[in-house]
Design a protein around this motif. Structure first.
Motif, PDB file in Angstrom:
ATOM      1  N   GLU A 199      59.439 -85.578 -25.142  1.00 52.55           N
ATOM      2  CA  GLU A 199      59.059 -86.680 -24.254  1.00 52.55           C
ATOM      3  C   GLU A 199      59.244 -88.044 -24.904  1.00 52.55           C
ATOM      4  O   GLU A 199      59.379 -89.050 -24.216  1.00 52.55           O
ATOM      5  CB  GLU A 199      57.603 -86.521 -23.807  1.00 52.55           C
ATOM      6  N   HIS A 200      59.242 -88.096 -26.238  1.00 46.87           N
ATOM      7  CA  HIS A 200      59.400 -89.358 -26.945  1.00 46.87           C
ATOM      8  C   HIS A 200      60.792 -89.488 -27.589  1.00 46.87           C
ATOM      9  O   HIS A 200      60.968 -90.200 -28.572  1.00 46.87           O
ATOM     10  CB  HIS A 200      58.290 -89.520 -27.991  1.00 46.87           C
ATOM     11  N   ASP A 201      61.753 -88.777 -27.004  1.00 51.25           N
ATOM     12  CA  ASP A 201      63.162 -88.854 -27.425  1.00 51.25           C
ATOM     13  C   ASP A 201      63.399 -88.455 -28.879  1.00 51.25           C
ATOM     14  O   ASP A 201      64.261 -89.024 -29.554  1.00 51.25           O
ATOM     15  CB  ASP A 201      63.735 -90.263 -27.166  1.00 51.25           C
ATOM     16  N   HIS A 202      62.662 -87.474 -29.357  1.00 48.79           N
ATOM     17  CA  HIS A 202      62.869 -86.947 -30.709  1.00 48.79           C
ATOM     18  C   HIS A 202      63.155 -85.445 -30.665  1.00 48.79           C
ATOM     19  O   HIS A 202      62.969 -84.741 -31.648  1.00 48.79           O
ATOM     20  CB  HIS A 202      61.651 -87.228 -31.595  1.00 48.79           C
ATOM     21  N   GLY A 203      63.611 -84.971 -29.513  1.00 50.42           N
ATOM     22  CA  GLY A 203      63.911 -83.557 -29.339  1.00 50.42           C
ATOM     23  C   GLY A 203      65.012 -83.056 -30.246  1.00 50.42           C
ATOM     24  O   GLY A 203      65.125 -81.853 -30.488  1.00 50.42           O
ATOM     25  N   ASP A 204      65.815 -83.988 -30.781  1.00 51.07           N
ATOM     26  CA  ASP A 204      66.904 -83.574 -31.672  1.00 51.07           C
ATOM     27  C   ASP A 204      66.370 -83.016 -32.990  1.00 51.07           C
ATOM     28  O   ASP A 204      67.125 -82.387 -33.739  1.00 51.07           O
ATOM     29  CB  ASP A 204      67.875 -84.715 -31.920  1.00 51.07           C
ATOM     30  N   LEU A 205      65.088 -83.199 -33.274  1.00 53.17           N
ATOM     31  CA  LEU A 205      64.487 -82.578 -34.467  1.00 53.17           C
ATOM     32  C   LEU A 205      64.334 -81.070 -34.289  1.00 53.17           C
ATOM     33  O   LEU A 205      64.269 -80.328 -35.257  1.00 53.17           O
ATOM     34  CB  LEU A 205      63.098 -83.171 -34.741  1.00 53.17           C
ATOM     35  N   ILE A 206      64.263 -80.631 -33.054  1.00 55.40           N
ATOM     36  CA  ILE A 206      64.018 -79.216 -32.757  1.00 55.40           C
ATOM     37  C   ILE A 206      65.334 -78.460 -32.807  1.00 55.40           C
ATOM     38  O   ILE A 206      66.285 -78.793 -32.102  1.00 55.40           O
ATOM     39  CB  ILE A 206      63.356 -79.045 -31.376  1.00 55.40           C
ATOM     40  N   LYS A 207      65.369 -77.475 -33.663  1.00 57.47           N
ATOM     41  CA  LYS A 207      66.566 -76.639 -33.785  1.00 57.47           C
ATOM     42  C   LYS A 207      66.346 -75.366 -32.977  1.00 57.47           C
ATOM     43  O   LYS A 207      65.276 -74.762 -33.019  1.00 57.47           O
ATOM     44  CB  LYS A 207      66.827 -76.266 -35.246  1.00 57.47           C
ATOM     45  N   ASN A 208      67.348 -74.968 -32.237  1.00 59.84           N
ATOM     46  CA  ASN A 208      67.282 -73.742 -31.447  1.00 59.84           C
ATOM     47  C   ASN A 208      68.129 -72.670 -32.110  1.00 59.84           C
ATOM     48  O   ASN A 208      69.259 -72.925 -32.506  1.00 59.84           O
ATOM     49  CB  ASN A 208      67.798 -73.985 -30.028  1.00 59.84           C
ATOM     50  N   GLU A 209      67.565 -71.507 -32.221  1.00 61.30           N
ATOM     51  CA  GLU A 209      68.286 -70.382 -32.824  1.00 61.30           C
ATOM     52  C   GLU A 209      68.255 -69.219 -31.848  1.00 61.30           C
ATOM     53  O   GLU A 209      67.188 -68.820 -31.384  1.00 61.30           O
ATOM     54  CB  GLU A 209      67.591 -69.979 -34.124  1.00 61.30           C
ATOM     55  N   ILE A 210      69.409 -68.712 -31.537  1.00 59.11           N
ATOM     56  CA  ILE A 210      69.496 -67.519 -30.698  1.00 59.11           C
ATOM     57  C   ILE A 210      70.114 -66.437 -31.546  1.00 59.11           C
ATOM     58  O   ILE A 210      71.204 -66.605 -32.090  1.00 59.11           O
ATOM     59  CB  ILE A 210      70.358 -67.769 -29.441  1.00 59.11           C
ATOM     60  N   LYS A 211      69.401 -65.348 -31.697  1.00 55.23           N
ATOM     61  CA  LYS A 211      69.882 -64.254 -32.531  1.00 55.23           C
ATOM     62  C   LYS A 211      70.106 -63.037 -31.646  1.00 55.23           C
ATOM     63  O   LYS A 211      69.225 -62.626 -30.907  1.00 55.23           O
ATOM     64  CB  LYS A 211      68.847 -63.930 -33.616  1.00 55.23           C
ATOM     65  N   ILE A 212      71.294 -62.471 -31.772  1.00 51.60           N
ATOM     66  CA  ILE A 212      71.674 -61.329 -30.952  1.00 51.60           C
ATOM     67  C   ILE A 212      72.185 -60.223 -31.861  1.00 51.60           C
ATOM     68  O   ILE A 212      72.935 -60.487 -32.792  1.00 51.60           O
ATOM     69  CB  ILE A 212      72.790 -61.721 -29.958  1.00 51.60           C
ATOM     70  N   THR A 213      71.778 -59.017 -31.569  1.00 52.02           N
ATOM     71  CA  THR A 213      72.263 -57.882 -32.332  1.00 52.02           C
ATOM     72  C   THR A 213      73.182 -57.050 -31.437  1.00 52.02           C
ATOM     73  O   THR A 213      72.768 -56.585 -30.377  1.00 52.02           O
ATOM     74  CB  THR A 213      71.090 -57.019 -32.833  1.00 52.02           C
ATOM     75  N   PHE A 214      74.422 -56.915 -31.874  1.00 52.99           N
ATOM     76  CA  PHE A 214      75.397 -56.117 -31.148  1.00 52.99           C
ATOM     77  C   PHE A 214      75.721 -54.877 -31.956  1.00 52.99           C
ATOM     78  O   PHE A 214      75.663 -54.894 -33.183  1.00 52.99           O
ATOM     79  CB  PHE A 214      76.695 -56.907 -30.931  1.00 52.99           C
ATOM     80  N   GLY A 215      76.081 -53.828 -31.252  1.00 57.34           N
ATOM     81  CA  GLY A 215      76.497 -52.605 -31.919  1.00 57.34           C
ATOM     82  C   GLY A 215      77.958 -52.698 -32.335  1.00 57.34           C
ATOM     83  O   GLY A 215      78.649 -53.687 -32.106  1.00 57.34           O
ATOM     84  N   LYS A 216      78.427 -51.623 -32.939  1.00 55.80           N
ATOM     85  CA  LYS A 216      79.823 -51.567 -33.370  1.00 55.80           C
ATOM     86  C   LYS A 216      80.749 -51.727 -32.174  1.00 55.80           C
ATOM     87  O   LYS A 216      80.494 -51.218 -31.096  1.00 55.80           O
ATOM     88  CB  LYS A 216      80.116 -50.224 -34.041  1.00 55.80           C
TER      89      LYS A 216
END
Length: 184
Positions: free
Chosen positions: A103-120
């Motif tokens: 809300e105070h324009d500092h959202g760029d500090l927040i890092k998003n991580e998406i982790k996915i596990t795929f099979g062979k």
């Protein structure tokens, strides 16, 4: 309530008294070593707290009484008192803190991580975006985080600009610390 001690090996052979004595001695040694490690870790924790207090409170306070921020000792050591900025967003405060940052324009500090596990053999699927994963039914973890160093730098920057911060949400700590550069 007593525990039943099984005195036979997997192959149903009886365990000798000598073998049990050796096992008992090893278990006792392990327990003694663990107790010693625990004691050393507790002492280290205490020593670290004493060091922190000396560097962040006692010496900076003494320098403030003397109206100085730096001194060079006769042995060549250079002691400097510098501002210290630190923050920690607790798990409990994460939703509110992240909302405030956005809300105070500092959202760029927040890092998003998406982790996915795929099979062979699913390398091609790994390139798909998050929405595609939901549509295809893959399970994944989605994590947001603010790196501690980024948070500390942000707190320093905002504090030095005179901006108000939600200290409780961001776990703000502003103080001083001592650096000692040893002489040659």
């Amino acid at each position: 309530m007593t525990e039943k001690v099984i005195l036979e090996k997997v192959n149903k052979q009886k365990i000798s008294n000598d073998e049990m004595l050796q096992v008992s001695e090893l278990v006792s040694t392990i327990q003694d070593q663990q107790d010693q490690v625990n004691e050393i870790e507790e002492k280290l924790k205490t020593k670290k707290e004493v060091l922190r207090r000396l560097k962040e409170e006692d010496l900076p306070n003494k320098f403030a009484e003397m109206n100085m921020s730096e001194v060079k000792m006769e042995n060549g050591d250079k002691i400097t008192i510098k501002p210290l900025y630190r923050g920690h967003i607790s798990k409990t405060n994460q939703p509110s803190a992240y909302k405030w940052l956005r809300e105070h324009d500092h959202g760029d500090l927040i890092k998003n991580e998406i982790k996915i596990t795929f099979g062979k053999g699913e390398d091609a699927n790994a390139a798909q975006v998050k929405e595609d994963l939901n549509n295809k039914g893959y399970s994944f973890t989605d994590r947001e985080a603010v790196h501690p160093m980024s948070l500390s730098a942000f707190i320093r920057e905002q504090t030095e600009k005179g901006k108000a911060l939600p200290h409780d949400l961001l776990g703000v700590h502003v103080g001083q610390t001592t650096t000692i550069k040893r002489g040659e």
